[in-house]
Design an enzyme around this catalytic site. Structure first.
Site, PDB file in Angstrom:
ATOM      1  N   SER A 197       0.872  -1.150  -0.219  1.00 35.56           N
ATOM      2  CA  SER A 197      -0.176   0.592   0.084  1.00 35.56           C
ATOM      3  C   SER A 197       0.893   1.027   0.490  1.00 35.56           C
ATOM      4  O   SER A 197       1.570   1.413   0.766  1.00 35.56           O
ATOM      5  CB  SER A 197      -1.007  -0.090   0.990  1.00 35.56           C
TER       6      SER A 197
ATOM      7  N   CYS B 148      -0.492   3.560  10.442  1.00 31.82           N
ATOM      8  CA  CYS B 148       0.716   5.092  10.323  1.00 31.82           C
ATOM      9  C   CYS B 148       0.778   5.611  11.208  1.00 31.82           C
ATOM     10  O   CYS B 148       0.915   6.428  11.905  1.00 31.82           O
ATOM     11  CB  CYS B 148      -0.413   5.341   9.463  1.00 31.82           C
TER      12      CYS B 148
ATOM     13  N   ASN C 287       5.337  -2.036   8.741  1.00 33.74           N
ATOM     14  CA  ASN C 287       4.760  -0.496   8.950  1.00 33.74           C
ATOM     15  C   ASN C 287       5.783  -0.258   8.805  1.00 33.74           C
ATOM     16  O   ASN C 287       6.921  -0.300   9.003  1.00 33.74           O
ATOM     17  CB  ASN C 287       3.239   0.044   8.743  1.00 33.74           C
TER      18      ASN C 287
HETATM   19  C1  LIG Z   1       5.315   6.977  -0.161  1.00 38.28           C
HETATM   20  C2  LIG Z   1       4.801   5.592   0.994  1.00 38.28           C
HETATM   21  C3  LIG Z   1       3.515   5.388   1.336  1.00 38.28           C
HETATM   22  C4  LIG Z   1       3.122   4.770   1.520  1.00 38.28           C
HETATM   23  N1  LIG Z   1       1.236   4.954   2.127  1.00 38.28           N
HETATM   24  C5  LIG Z   1       1.244   3.289   3.341  1.00 38.28           C
HETATM   25  C6  LIG Z   1      -0.326   2.937   2.893  1.00 38.28           C
HETATM   26  O1  LIG Z   1      -1.650   3.869   2.774  1.00 38.28           O
HETATM   27  N2  LIG Z   1      -1.100   2.156   3.989  1.00 38.28           N
HETATM   28  C7  LIG Z   1       0.296   1.732   4.724  1.00 38.28           C
HETATM   29  O2  LIG Z   1      -0.712   0.505   5.294  1.00 38.28           O
HETATM   30  N3  LIG Z   1       1.138   1.314   4.326  1.00 38.28           N
HETATM   31  C8  LIG Z   1       1.793   2.384   3.484  1.00 38.28           C
HETATM   32  N4  LIG Z   1       3.149   2.636   3.213  1.00 38.28           N
HETATM   33  C9  LIG Z   1       3.906   1.663   4.008  1.00 38.28           C
HETATM   34  C10 LIG Z   1       4.371   0.655   3.266  1.00 38.28           C
HETATM   35  O3  LIG Z   1       3.090  -0.330   2.768  1.00 38.28           O
HETATM   36  C11 LIG Z   1       4.931  -0.767   3.182  1.00 38.28           C
HETATM   37  O4  LIG Z   1       4.743  -1.033   4.940  1.00 38.28           O
HETATM   38  C12 LIG Z   1       7.030  -0.036   4.512  1.00 38.28           C
HETATM   39  O5  LIG Z   1       6.799   0.936   3.473  1.00 38.28           O
HETATM   40  C13 LIG Z   1       7.808  -0.494   4.159  1.00 38.28           C
HETATM   41  O6  LIG Z   1       8.251  -1.645   3.386  1.00 38.28           O
HETATM   42  P1  LIG Z   1       9.538  -1.535   2.506  1.00 38.28           P
HETATM   43  O7  LIG Z   1      10.825  -1.118   2.949  1.00 38.28           O
HETATM   44  O8  LIG Z   1       9.500  -1.861   0.869  1.00 38.28           O
HETATM   45  O9  LIG Z   1       9.127  -0.270   1.697  1.00 38.28           O
HETATM   46  C14 LIG Z   1       4.226   4.014   2.346  1.00 38.28           C
HETATM   47  C15 LIG Z   1       5.390   3.711   2.199  1.00 38.28           C
HETATM   48  C16 LIG Z   1       5.617   4.933   1.492  1.00 38.28           C
HETATM   49  C17 LIG Z   1       7.344   4.937   1.034  1.00 38.28           C
END
Ligand SMILES: Cc1cc2nc3c(=O)[nH]c(=O)nc-3n(C[C@H](O)[C@H](O)[C@H](O)COP(=O)(O)O)c2cc1C
Length: 304
Positions: free
Chosen positions: A23, A132, A194
């Site tokens: 997400s 979040c 998250n």
């Molecule tokens: C730009 C951005 C927006 C995000 N928006 C959401 C969101 O709307 N809802 C949510 O549950 N997580 C959100 N996340 C968290 C990601 O889904 C994920 O849990 C987190 O980035 C860790 O994974 P990664 O290291 O692969 O990015 C967001 C992350 C980023 C970088």
């Protein structure tokens, strides 16, 4: 061995492979169509949806750090009605699962949204964001208190028959009790992690790099901590775990699967390499074939 089985099961969903895009990092999906056929993904999770539209936080909202990014988007989204009217029809033509990520300001709002999504064709599962770090309410109060999380999940469970995934915050001292609360409340799966609450400072302006001062850290910098949390949760719950945090390659994904993840999510990697999702799927298949493993399930929790 010519081919292998990548299918995994999360609640009622049979995924063609364990690779899900996370997400907030994959827009609403259409944005990535030019890069690869997104029907190959195990599932798509669009940006988190709330009852009413949200504008998000003041800019700047993204800042690159060593080995990761800070974001303080603040859950900007078009709101339930607009999502159903203008975004959902697109997913109905796709051959992958749609998991809707959502959040509320109050328990009542979470229940209301779960109930509304439950009756809408084209949605396979729900991921509730109780984690979040970027908004004052956005669920984090539920995401850091096991008792409140339990009651929230129990209430949402009653409001939907869809596969229910609870997305956990890493900003807690005890991730195990949070995962157990979600399981006891009736979640079909937990997803973690998250982003981590974090910040950066500009030494010249003496100001924060993010408009909101504090944001969430994601990307390779968080991978070892996320991996540790998935491993701890794997030993404590029986429901499937969806692991994420800094996955950039198939090798990273395999690490998460070995410590107990039944599926994985790709987040920040999508922003750096829009083909990350399909590359991880190809890499997983290659790894299985090369190692003569006929089914990905054999790797889940095979660590140690
Ligand atoms: C730009 C951005 C927006 C995000 N928006 C959401 C969101 O709307 N809802 C949510 O549950 N997580 C959100 N996340 C968290 C990601 O889904 C994920 O849990 C987190 O980035 C860790 O994974 P990664 O290291 O692969 O990015 C967001 C992350 C980023 C970088």
């Amino acid at each position: 061995m010519k081919d292998c089985d990548l299918t995994v099961r999360i609640g009622k969903m049979a995924l063609k492979n364990p690779v899900i895009v996370s997400s907030g990092t994959f827009g609403f999906g259409e944005e990535f169509e030019d890069f690869f056929d997104i029907n190959h993904l195990g599932a798509i999770i669009p940006k988190g949806i709330s009852l009413k539209p949200m504008m998000g936080n003041p800019p700047p909202r993204i800042f690159e750090t060593e080995g990761g990014i800070l974001n303080s988007i603040g859950l900007q989204n078009p709101g339930f009605q607009e999502f159903i009217k203008n975004k959902l029809p697109y997913y109905r033509n796709l051959k992958t699962h749609l998991i809707v990520n959502f959040f509320g300001n109050t328990q009542k709002e979470y229940i209301e949204l779960a109930r509304r999504f439950d009756n809408i064709p084209g949605i396979s599962g729900l991921e509730i964001n109780i984690s979040c770090p970027n908004v004052k309410k956005g669920g984090i109060v539920f995401g850091t208190n096991p008792q409140m999380a339990y009651h929230l999940v129990q209430a949402v469970r009653k409001a939907t028959t869809l596969t229910l995934i609870v997305k956990l915050s890493p900003n807690v001292t005890d991730i195990i009790s949070m995962a157990k609360s979600a399981e006891e409340g009736g979640a079909d799966a937990v997803s973690l992690v998250n982003t981590f609450r974090a910040m950066a400072v500009n030494i010249h302006s003496k100001k924060p790099e993010l408009g909101n001062i504090i944001g969430g850290l994601s990307g390779p910098a968080i991978k070892p901590i996320a991996l540790r949390m998935v491993w701890e949760v794997w030993q404590a719950v029986k429901i499937p775990i969806i692991g994420m945090g800094g996955i950039m390659s198939a090798e990273d994904a395999i690490e998460f699967i070995l410590v107990g993840a039944s599926a994985i999510q790709i987040g920040t990697a999508n922003l750096i390499n829009p083909k990350a999702g399909i590359e991880v799927i190809h890499g997983l298949r290659k790894h299985l074939i090369e190692n003569k493993i006929n089914h990905i399930e054999k790797l889940i929790g095979a660590f140690g």
